[in-house]
Design a protein around this motif. Structure first.
Motif, PDB file in Angstrom:
ATOM      1  N   VAL A 214     -20.157  78.155   0.430  1.00 48.13           N
ATOM      2  CA  VAL A 214     -21.042  77.294  -0.366  1.00 48.13           C
ATOM      3  C   VAL A 214     -21.870  76.434   0.588  1.00 48.13           C
ATOM      4  N   SER A 215     -23.009  75.942   0.111  1.00 43.70           N
ATOM      5  CA  SER A 215     -23.956  75.201   0.951  1.00 43.70           C
ATOM      6  C   SER A 215     -23.544  73.766   1.237  1.00 43.70           C
ATOM      7  N   PHE A 216     -22.694  73.193   0.393  1.00 49.15           N
ATOM      8  CA  PHE A 216     -22.288  71.795   0.565  1.00 49.15           C
ATOM      9  C   PHE A 216     -20.995  71.543  -0.190  1.00 49.15           C
ATOM     10  N   PRO A 217     -20.191  70.602   0.286  1.00 51.43           N
ATOM     11  CA  PRO A 217     -19.011  70.174  -0.462  1.00 51.43           C
ATOM     12  C   PRO A 217     -19.352  68.948  -1.303  1.00 51.43           C
ATOM     13  N   SER A 218     -18.388  68.507  -2.069  1.00 54.87           N
ATOM     14  CA  SER A 218     -18.541  67.311  -2.889  1.00 54.87           C
ATOM     15  C   SER A 218     -17.261  66.497  -2.808  1.00 54.87           C
ATOM     16  N   VAL A 219     -17.308  65.285  -3.344  1.00 55.21           N
ATOM     17  CA  VAL A 219     -16.111  64.474  -3.542  1.00 55.21           C
ATOM     18  C   VAL A 219     -16.147  63.961  -4.971  1.00 55.21           C
ATOM     19  N   ARG A 220     -14.970  63.885  -5.577  1.00 50.22           N
ATOM     20  CA  ARG A 220     -14.887  63.506  -6.988  1.00 50.22           C
ATOM     21  C   ARG A 220     -14.691  62.008  -7.139  1.00 50.22           C
ATOM     22  N   LEU A 221     -15.647  61.363  -7.844  1.00 50.13           N
ATOM     23  CA  LEU A 221     -15.559  59.937  -8.142  1.00 50.13           C
ATOM     24  C   LEU A 221     -14.582  59.695  -9.288  1.00 50.13           C
ATOM     25  N   ASN A 222     -14.708  60.501 -10.346  1.00 49.20           N
ATOM     26  CA  ASN A 222     -13.817  60.419 -11.506  1.00 49.20           C
ATOM     27  C   ASN A 222     -13.853  61.768 -12.215  1.00 49.20           C
ATOM     28  N   ASP A 223     -13.258  61.859 -13.395  1.00 47.37           N
ATOM     29  CA  ASP A 223     -13.171  63.143 -14.093  1.00 47.37           C
ATOM     30  C   ASP A 223     -14.520  63.774 -14.398  1.00 47.37           C
ATOM     31  N   GLU A 224     -15.575  62.978 -14.465  1.00 47.40           N
ATOM     32  CA  GLU A 224     -16.858  63.537 -14.871  1.00 47.40           C
ATOM     33  C   GLU A 224     -18.002  63.324 -13.889  1.00 47.40           C
ATOM     34  N   THR A 225     -17.739  62.742 -12.708  1.00 48.66           N
ATOM     35  CA  THR A 225     -18.813  62.464 -11.754  1.00 48.66           C
ATOM     36  C   THR A 225     -18.390  62.836 -10.342  1.00 48.66           C
ATOM     37  N   ILE A 226     -19.290  63.523  -9.629  1.00 52.63           N
ATOM     38  CA  ILE A 226     -19.060  63.863  -8.231  1.00 52.63           C
ATOM     39  C   ILE A 226     -20.231  63.389  -7.379  1.00 52.63           C
TER      40      ILE A 226
ATOM     41  N   ASP B 231     -23.698  62.775 -14.002  1.00 47.33           N
ATOM     42  CA  ASP B 231     -22.980  63.973 -13.591  1.00 47.33           C
ATOM     43  C   ASP B 231     -22.693  63.967 -12.096  1.00 47.33           C
ATOM     44  N   HIS B 232     -23.748  63.786 -11.286  1.00 47.08           N
ATOM     45  CA  HIS B 232     -23.555  63.783  -9.843  1.00 47.08           C
ATOM     46  C   HIS B 232     -24.657  63.011  -9.139  1.00 47.08           C
ATOM     47  N   VAL B 233     -24.361  62.601  -7.910  1.00 47.56           N
ATOM     48  CA  VAL B 233     -25.312  61.959  -7.008  1.00 47.56           C
ATOM     49  C   VAL B 233     -25.308  62.794  -5.735  1.00 47.56           C
ATOM     50  N   VAL B 234     -26.490  63.103  -5.206  1.00 49.33           N
ATOM     51  CA  VAL B 234     -26.586  63.858  -3.961  1.00 49.33           C
ATOM     52  C   VAL B 234     -26.835  62.874  -2.824  1.00 49.33           C
ATOM     53  N   LEU B 235     -25.943  62.905  -1.834  1.00 48.99           N
ATOM     54  CA  LEU B 235     -26.072  62.054  -0.653  1.00 48.99           C
ATOM     55  C   LEU B 235     -26.410  62.930   0.544  1.00 48.99           C
ATOM     56  N   TRP B 236     -27.438  62.554   1.297  1.00 48.74           N
ATOM     57  CA  TRP B 236     -27.771  63.263   2.527  1.00 48.74           C
ATOM     58  C   TRP B 236     -26.813  62.808   3.612  1.00 48.74           C
TER      59      TRP B 236
END
Length: 142
Positions: free
Chosen positions: A44-56, A9-14
């Motif tokens: 919001v506390s953090f943004p994200s970037v989308r890798l593909n349709d189902e993973t950020i 689903d997602h990976v959290v990067l510091w």
């Protein structure tokens, strides 16, 4: 997404600067920023970037590490237990990524050949770091 099979689903990067990190991932990897405007507005506390349709990838500010209390020692894990994240790309995108990294003066490793991964043996791969030192492997199977 209606298929409920198990998947990443997602990976959290510091990261030190989520906005700069989002810019790096967008310009270098072509990943679409998610919630960046909301983050900049303080909504919001953090943004994200989308890798593909189902993973950020969540771009978690290092300043949030002290708030990580979901399991004992979570705050101390910032950036430590993960060795690298591997991205599998089509061959053309693999070449484009390597060229973008080199154009941006991002150091890349030598090419490796025939390394094992989730889809079997990858034809080629290389490693690079993002601006926060997170290590990535890029590979292609075709």
């Amino acid at each position: 997404m209606k298929d409920n099979s198990t998947r990443l689903d997602h990976v959290v990067l510091w990261v030190r600067d989520p906005v700069a990190s989002a810019d790096f991932y967008e310009k270098t990897l072509g990943m679409e920023p998610v919630r960046l405007t909301d983050f900049a507005a303080g909504a919001v506390s953090f943004p994200s970037v989308r890798l593909n349709d189902e993973t950020i990838f969540d771009l978690m500010p290092l300043t949030m590490a002290d708030h990580m209390k979901m399991v004992p020692g979570a705050a101390e894990s910032a950036g430590h237990p993960v060795n690298h994240v591997c991205l599998a790309l089509p061959a053309d995108d693999f070449e484009t990524l390597r060229a973008r990294l080199e154009e941006g003066s991002v150091p890349v490793s030598e090419l490796s050949h025939d390394s094992f991964g989730a889809r079997g043996m990858a034809r080629r791969s290389f490693y690079f770091r993002d601006p926060d030192g997170n290590v990535f492997e890029a590979r292609h199977y075709d």
